[in-house]
Design a protein around this motif. Sequence first.
Motif, PDB file in Angstrom:
ATOM      1  N   HIS A 259       0.856  -1.183   0.000  1.00  0.00           N
ATOM      2  CA  HIS A 259       0.000   0.000   0.000  1.00  0.00           C
ATOM      3  C   HIS A 259       0.895   1.237   0.000  1.00  0.00           C
ATOM      4  CE1 HIS A 259      -2.990   2.806   1.890  1.00  0.00           C
ATOM      5  NE2 HIS A 259      -3.707   2.246   0.943  1.00  0.00           N
ATOM      6  N   CYS A 261       0.931   3.759   1.804  1.00  0.00           N
ATOM      7  CA  CYS A 261       1.359   4.188   3.135  1.00  0.00           C
ATOM      8  C   CYS A 261       2.516   3.346   3.664  1.00  0.00           C
ATOM      9  CB  CYS A 261       0.208   4.108   4.128  1.00  0.00           C
ATOM     10  SG  CYS A 261      -0.196   2.431   4.608  1.00  0.00           S
ATOM     11  N   CYS A 262       2.660   2.144   3.110  1.00  0.00           N
ATOM     12  CA  CYS A 262       3.585   1.204   3.757  1.00  0.00           C
ATOM     13  C   CYS A 262       4.666   0.704   2.814  1.00  0.00           C
ATOM     14  CB  CYS A 262       2.818   0.006   4.296  1.00  0.00           C
ATOM     15  SG  CYS A 262       1.352   0.451   5.176  1.00  0.00           S
ATOM     16  N   LYS A 264       8.128  -0.065   1.439  1.00  0.00           N
ATOM     17  CA  LYS A 264       9.408  -0.211   2.152  1.00  0.00           C
ATOM     18  C   LYS A 264      10.493   0.576   1.429  1.00  0.00           C
ATOM     19  CE  LYS A 264       8.717  -4.677   4.248  1.00  0.00           C
ATOM     20  NZ  LYS A 264       9.320  -4.637   5.553  1.00  0.00           N
TER      21      LYS A 264
ATOM     22  N   GLN B  83      -0.475  -4.620  10.935  1.00  0.00           N
ATOM     23  CA  GLN B  83       0.435  -4.069   9.927  1.00  0.00           C
ATOM     24  C   GLN B  83       1.753  -4.850   9.925  1.00  0.00           C
ATOM     25  OE1 GLN B  83      -0.299  -2.196   7.608  1.00  0.00           O
ATOM     26  NE2 GLN B  83      -1.033  -0.166   8.125  1.00  0.00           N
ATOM     27  N   HIS B  87       3.316  -6.648   6.704  1.00  0.00           N
ATOM     28  CA  HIS B  87       4.496  -6.092   6.030  1.00  0.00           C
ATOM     29  C   HIS B  87       5.838  -6.628   6.515  1.00  0.00           C
ATOM     30  CE1 HIS B  87       1.977  -3.329   3.881  1.00  0.00           C
ATOM     31  NE2 HIS B  87       1.358  -3.059   5.003  1.00  0.00           N
ATOM     32  N   VAL B 271      -5.415  -4.833   2.550  1.00  0.00           N
ATOM     33  CA  VAL B 271      -4.749  -3.543   2.781  1.00  0.00           C
ATOM     34  C   VAL B 271      -5.561  -2.819   3.848  1.00  0.00           C
ATOM     35  CG1 VAL B 271      -4.156  -1.318   1.778  1.00  0.00           C
ATOM     36  CG2 VAL B 271      -3.859  -3.383   0.431  1.00  0.00           C
ATOM     37  N   GLU B 274      -6.683   3.675   7.607  1.00  0.00           N
ATOM     38  CA  GLU B 274      -6.055   4.336   8.757  1.00  0.00           C
ATOM     39  C   GLU B 274      -6.468   3.638  10.054  1.00  0.00           C
ATOM     40  OE1 GLU B 274      -3.943   7.003   8.444  1.00  0.00           O
ATOM     41  OE2 GLU B 274      -4.117   6.475   6.331  1.00  0.00           O
TER      42      GLU B 274
END
Lengths: 335, 370
Positions: A259, A261-262, A264, B83, B87, B271, B274
Amino acid sequence: MSNERESMSPTQLGLGILWPAFWTGLPIKLAFVLLFLSLGMVHFETRIGLAFLMLLTSPVTVFALPTIVLGLESHIGEGAGIALLFLLSIPIDIWALGVVGRTFFLERLRREPQDGLGLTLWWKCAVVGAVFLPILWVTVSATTQAAISGVHSMFEMDFLKFVPVAERISIELTLWGTVAVGVLLLLLVIGLSLVGRVIRGTVESAPHTTESYQGLITRWDLMRVPADQGLMLTALTGGAVVLSLLFWSSLPVFTPHPHDCCKKPDVKAAPAFKPLDTLNKDEKMLAQLAVQVEALEKQKAEAEAENDKGKGKAGKDAVKAPAATAPAPPAAKKP
Amino acid sequence: MSHTPSTSTQATVIEKVVDFVDERVGLKLLAAKMLNEPVPGGSRWAYVFGSVLLFIFIMQAVTGVLLMFYYVPTADHAYASTQYILHDIDYGWFLLSYHFWGSTAMVVCVFAHMSQVFLWGAYKKPRELIWLVGLALFGIVMGFGFTGYLLPWDQRAYWATTVGVEILDKTPLLGDFMARFLKGGATPGQMTLSRFFVIHVMVLPAALMGLAGLHLFLFRSAGPAGPFRDTPEELKAKTDYFFPRQIWKDIVGMAAVFACICALAFWEPVVLLEEATPDPGDYHPEPEWYFLFLFQLLRLKMFSGEFGQLLGAMVLPGAFMALLAALPFIDRDPERNIFKRPIALIGWVVVMAAILIFTISAIINREFLD
């Protein structure tokens, strides 16, 4: 019952062959789809649903898909996986149509299936699809567009403007959806009927069987049981293991779709820490620095000695010549 | 002269272990009973949904346990830990995406399974209890979706739960208590997350396992209903055992569903939005896709106001579920052929079309909100 078999409509015939053939081939195609996805060989775009369905519902789409893509400038996605899947679908469909066709001929039509039935059914279905599906695509697209704009303009009229948004959305959807689905279903029935008519020749050329129903059931049932069951089980297990290993080895460790926002940052991996090498390096550096410090101290001492000599000489000279123009050394300056 | 038995007659280690267990629990008899169940009319693809549902549940349990190794069920850390799973954990994105799409697949398969039972007339005597337990399982699957949706603790999760609890609040008599019990406070917070987590990972799995076992027991007791159209001669000729053909079809069905879930996880991985806050900002709250039709229904003018909301949110769905529960006792006609049961066929088409239309309408409605 016999009359029912003889009077089977072309639509029933087409549906009776294509529907189970689709389900028979689908799981095998799905396994390849999954593998290609994990290898990153398939990138679907906006028309994913349609493209996916078309690829998986071949044999009728096998020639229709390239026609639609080339002729109508339609975009279905990117990647070698789509083309590869398209090619792999051909042998899978021939096999699926063969299995389904032989069963259908024996059980439903009570006729002896000919040799090479799968291939015969496949090319006939593919030819019908190549001609009919682009027509279906254009017709359904045009009808849907016309229905949407027609319904929209209808609700723009003054006497319908009071309809609240939620109601309007549902009514509009129901109206244009009914038209689009109606046309799609009608054309699908016509398409199935065409397939049925095309394969009817193959059916009529097959001789009737005189065997009892129980005997026929046993025959088509045994056709689906492999001669060497142990070999079949081993081959299937082996295939499943290979596919699973390929899948897990090619599966991206981190998400291939980060995404915004994320995302790397590109960070280079730090070199591995080797304590002995680091100690040796540090020792060498310390030794070098010690030598440098020693040299600097020696230089400083020499410079100071030079200064002292210079001071002594300058003091004698100053007595002799007080109006000399040379600047005084800093040490000689006094506040 | 002593006789040495040939190696071919010697029992292998596996056979010895099987014999040991069999001697104590009757394993072979149990396996024979399970596998040699006659399937009237032979195996069919239409019968795979029950087994596929069991498979999806097992996979949800496996992926759920793996996710729990990293997930922290506190309001402070739920979002960050999710998150982190997405990730930073190896294959975490795939596990979470599989779990997410697995829940969707479960709802789709429950609908397919219920539709098949309804269209085949398999809820009729003597299978009324199987149908009732199945309805309870349907409720549990919906509960799984509702409670699991909050756990990532992002805006979507927070507001979907807020909307869902508000709908629940409209239930007469019990609504207020249930809403307060689930939220554990005035607004969703730590107590809500803790309660939803416990319900999701402890209460519902236990209830599902118990009821699924009962469902299977009742199914085995009554036996499969079989096809509704074949003649007795055809039925008799085609009747087969559960093993190997139906099991083979079930395995293929499971593999196909597994492949579909994986493909969806690749195509549309999870995904997060916020982190959850009590201020929705630009986000328009809406529930999960399988509650969207009900959400859109409540937007209609006729369901506005206090009474309208009660009617749309509680009375209509409640009456529909009550009708489904009473179905085997209302429809006592032994005829099972769906083409000779026009009311049932039309009713099913209307319900499915309504769900589809209102779900798509809710998606179109987003454009107007944006």
